[in-house]
Design an enzyme around this catalytic site. Structure first.
Site, PDB file in Angstrom:
ATOM      1  N   LYS A  45      -3.121 -10.964  15.287  1.00 44.59           N
ATOM      2  CA  LYS A  45      -1.801 -10.777  14.687  1.00 44.59           C
ATOM      3  C   LYS A  45      -1.418  -9.303  14.684  1.00 44.59           C
ATOM      4  O   LYS A  45      -0.278  -8.934  15.002  1.00 44.59           O
ATOM      5  CB  LYS A  45      -1.784 -11.308  13.256  1.00 44.59           C
ATOM      6  CG  LYS A  45      -0.443 -11.116  12.554  1.00 44.59           C
ATOM      7  CD  LYS A  45      -0.551 -11.200  11.050  1.00 44.59           C
ATOM      8  CE  LYS A  45      -1.127  -9.921  10.469  1.00 44.59           C
ATOM      9  NZ  LYS A  45      -1.074  -9.882   8.992  1.00 44.59           N
ATOM     10  N   SER A  46      -2.372  -8.450  14.311  1.00 41.26           N
ATOM     11  CA  SER A  46      -2.075  -7.021  14.199  1.00 41.26           C
ATOM     12  C   SER A  46      -1.656  -6.437  15.539  1.00 41.26           C
ATOM     13  O   SER A  46      -0.693  -5.665  15.629  1.00 41.26           O
ATOM     14  CB  SER A  46      -3.295  -6.275  13.655  1.00 41.26           C
ATOM     15  OG  SER A  46      -3.631  -6.723  12.357  1.00 41.26           O
ATOM     16  N   ARG A  72       2.360  -5.304  16.658  1.00 42.82           N
ATOM     17  CA  ARG A  72       2.563  -3.930  17.128  1.00 42.82           C
ATOM     18  C   ARG A  72       3.097  -3.925  18.560  1.00 42.82           C
ATOM     19  O   ARG A  72       3.993  -3.143  18.900  1.00 42.82           O
ATOM     20  CB  ARG A  72       1.249  -3.141  17.022  1.00 42.82           C
ATOM     21  CG  ARG A  72       0.922  -2.700  15.596  1.00 42.82           C
ATOM     22  CD  ARG A  72      -0.533  -2.261  15.462  1.00 42.82           C
ATOM     23  NE  ARG A  72      -0.816  -1.705  14.141  1.00 42.82           N
ATOM     24  CZ  ARG A  72      -0.992  -2.433  13.040  1.00 42.82           C
ATOM     25  NH1 ARG A  72      -0.905  -3.759  13.106  1.00 42.82           N
ATOM     26  NH2 ARG A  72      -1.256  -1.849  11.880  1.00 42.82           N
ATOM     27  N   GLY A 129       3.941  -8.682   5.948  1.00 50.17           N
ATOM     28  CA  GLY A 129       3.999  -7.259   5.648  1.00 50.17           C
ATOM     29  C   GLY A 129       4.377  -6.426   6.854  1.00 50.17           C
ATOM     30  O   GLY A 129       5.030  -5.381   6.718  1.00 50.17           O
ATOM     31  N   ARG A 148       5.506  -7.311  -3.039  1.00 50.85           N
ATOM     32  CA  ARG A 148       4.681  -6.507  -2.136  1.00 50.85           C
ATOM     33  C   ARG A 148       5.199  -5.068  -2.085  1.00 50.85           C
ATOM     34  O   ARG A 148       6.417  -4.831  -2.078  1.00 50.85           O
ATOM     35  CB  ARG A 148       4.649  -7.113  -0.728  1.00 50.85           C
ATOM     36  CG  ARG A 148       4.111  -8.532  -0.696  1.00 50.85           C
ATOM     37  CD  ARG A 148       3.627  -8.935   0.674  1.00 50.85           C
ATOM     38  NE  ARG A 148       2.401  -8.233   1.050  1.00 50.85           N
ATOM     39  CZ  ARG A 148       1.747  -8.448   2.186  1.00 50.85           C
ATOM     40  NH1 ARG A 148       2.215  -9.338   3.049  1.00 50.85           N
ATOM     41  NH2 ARG A 148       0.638  -7.787   2.470  1.00 50.85           N
ATOM     42  N   GLN A 199       0.174   0.165   6.232  1.00 52.21           N
ATOM     43  CA  GLN A 199       1.340  -0.199   7.039  1.00 52.21           C
ATOM     44  C   GLN A 199       2.515   0.751   6.824  1.00 52.21           C
ATOM     45  O   GLN A 199       3.412   0.821   7.660  1.00 52.21           O
ATOM     46  CB  GLN A 199       1.760  -1.641   6.745  1.00 52.21           C
ATOM     47  CG  GLN A 199       0.778  -2.664   7.285  1.00 52.21           C
ATOM     48  CD  GLN A 199       1.147  -4.089   6.908  1.00 52.21           C
ATOM     49  OE1 GLN A 199       2.107  -4.326   6.178  1.00 52.21           O
ATOM     50  NE2 GLN A 199       0.376  -5.044   7.398  1.00 52.21           N
ATOM     51  N   GLU A 201      -8.907  -7.124   4.469  1.00 56.20           N
ATOM     52  CA  GLU A 201      -8.520  -8.495   4.782  1.00 56.20           C
ATOM     53  C   GLU A 201      -9.718  -9.434   4.868  1.00 56.20           C
ATOM     54  O   GLU A 201      -9.573 -10.654   4.798  1.00 56.20           O
ATOM     55  CB  GLU A 201      -7.718  -8.558   6.091  1.00 56.20           C
ATOM     56  CG  GLU A 201      -8.513  -8.334   7.360  1.00 56.20           C
ATOM     57  CD  GLU A 201      -8.591  -6.882   7.784  1.00 56.20           C
ATOM     58  OE1 GLU A 201      -8.870  -6.646   8.972  1.00 56.20           O
ATOM     59  OE2 GLU A 201      -8.390  -5.982   6.942  1.00 56.20           O
TER      60      GLU A 201
END
EC number: 2.5.1.19
Length: 438
Positions: A26-27, A31, A99, A127, A172, A314
């Site tokens: 996902k990260s 990006r 996020g 958040r 982030q 995480e």
């Protein structure tokens, strides 16, 4: 939660042996999507192996709202990004509970010539976002509000310069500013003013991917990042498997005394691969890595451990689950994760409540948890609309008959196939992402 049925978490008295393919990171996917969008003045970019989940689909939808063209090519995990930054009047970005959307796209919207509204799930309104918005305002960006919902009033350019920001609540904030920094007139220098930045490997991932896109970044000084003004190159991105999503499956090998192999494990990665392997070794697992896979062989009975998870927060729910089902009486300490109180839910309070609710012993500390393993009993494990919490409950359920997970569908945030992959793993099948090999 009304209308949500509980998922009976499978338990097994026998060792789990399975080989799995895990969908994309996902990260890296989100990006790559942002960098591909920012590169559209230079051409079209392509992405292979992209994760398709709620978080990444929210990012795709948000970029489309901002005027970019994002489309699948052949398979859902192969994407093409073109078009350009051209939001319609009255554009509204839905952040959901992602996020990365919340923090990566306000700087992009600031480069447009329209006012863009940001909002999301009710839970997302808690958040942290104010430090990022304040940082943008210090650079001259006009923003209405300091939390969801808020509006970014784009004026076609951002001057850039130096911004001081406290990113101790979320790395982030740094990544979101850096991703767009090259397109600011004077570039961008970010100075972190607070305590240590959590999840530092994710900042390093952002720096690495920016450099892969031809952006010059200086990160030689601690807590200071300089992005030189320039172009973001259009290119092809290949996304690695999501190593964080592999951890629950690898943990199944640990708690069952079996062996689980994840194929496609990268030899070198900007994801926290080394940290994952070190944590699994702390619980007595034998970890074997080759050029094409990672295999974890467990012992079923293992002692407590002490681990600093500041850079890999995480992983905390899965690691807490491992601690909860260790040999009864074993004490484990999880440190460095005070920032998890601002994630999808207050993960420290949630883990303590759920472990204790099944008969365990879990205490919150200022920056983590102390867990004393104890015999657990069945009951409902609440997910708090948090994908990592739901996956942690599945780990606990392997060793604890009668555990039911509330809202297992929340795993769709990063791994929609999780329930089926978990069932296939326990059935002795080879669990794979449906898109793998397509």
């Amino acid at each position: 939660m009304d209308g949500v049925s509980n998922w009976p978490a499978p338990s097994t008295p026998t060792p789990v042996h399975a080989t799995l393919t895990i969908p994309g990171s996902k990260s890296q996917t989100n990006r790559a999507l942002v960098l591909a969008a920012l590169a559209t003045p230079q051409g079209t970019s392509t992405i292979s192996g992209a994760l398709r989940s709620r978080d990444t689909d929210l990012m795709i939808g948000a970029l489309q709202t901002l005027g970019f063209d994002v489309e699948s090519v052949g398979t859902d995990s192969d994407l093409r990004v073109g078009g350009g930054l051209a939001p319609a009047a009255g554009a509204r970005v839905d952040c959901g509970l992602a996020g990365t959307v919340l923090r990566f796209l306000p700087p992009v919207a600031a480069l447009s010539t329209e006012t863009v509204e940001f909002d999301g799930d009710e839970q997302a309104r808690a958040r942290p976002i104010a430090p990022l918005l304040a940082g943008l305002q210090s650079l001259g960006v006009r923003i209405d509000g300091d939390g969801l919902p808020f509006r970014v009033r784009g004026e076609g350019s951002v001057a850039g310069g130096t911004v001081e920001i406290d990113a101790s609540a979320s790395s982030q904030f740094v990544s979101g500013l850096m991703l767009s920094g090259a397109l600011f007139r004077d570039g961008l220098t970010i100075v972190h003013t607070g305590e240590s930045v959590p999840s530092a490997p994710h900042v390093a991932m952002t720096v690495s991917m920016l450099r892969d896109a031809g952006v010059e970044v200086d990160d030689t000084e601690t807590n200071r990042w300089t992005v030189r003004p320039g172009r973001v190159a259009a290119r092809h991105w290949t996304i690695e498997p999501d190593l964080s999503n592999a951890v629950p499956f690898l943990s199944a090998g640990v708690v069952s005394g079996g062996a689980v192999r994840v194929t496609g494990w990268p030899a070198v990665s900007t994801q926290p691969a080394a940290a994952i392997m070190a944590i699994l070794e702390k619980v007595g697992a034998v970890v074997r890595q080759s050029e094409s896979y990672l295999e974890v062989q467990g012992t079923r009975q293992y002692q407590g451990f002490d681990v600093d998870l500041h850079d890999v927060g995480e992983l905390t729910p899965a690691v807490a689950a491992l601690a909860a089902v260790a040999t009864p009486g074993a004490v484990s300490r999880l440190r460095g994760v005070a920032h998890l109180r601002g994630h999808e839910t207050d993960r420290l309070a949630a883990l303590s409540a759920e472990i204790n609710g099944l008969g365990g012993q879990c205490e919150e500390t200022a920056d983590g948890l102390v867990i004393t393993a104890a015999p657990l009993h069945g009951g409902v494990w609440h997910s708090y609309a948090d994908h990592r919490m739901a996956m942690a409950g599945a780990i606990v359920g392997l060793r604890t008959p009668g555990v039911e997970i509330e809202d297992i569908a929340t795993t769709a945030k990063t791994l929609p196939e999780f329930p089926q992959m978990w069932a296939d793993m326990l059935a002795g099948q080879t669990a794979t992402d449906p898109e793998a090999g397509a």
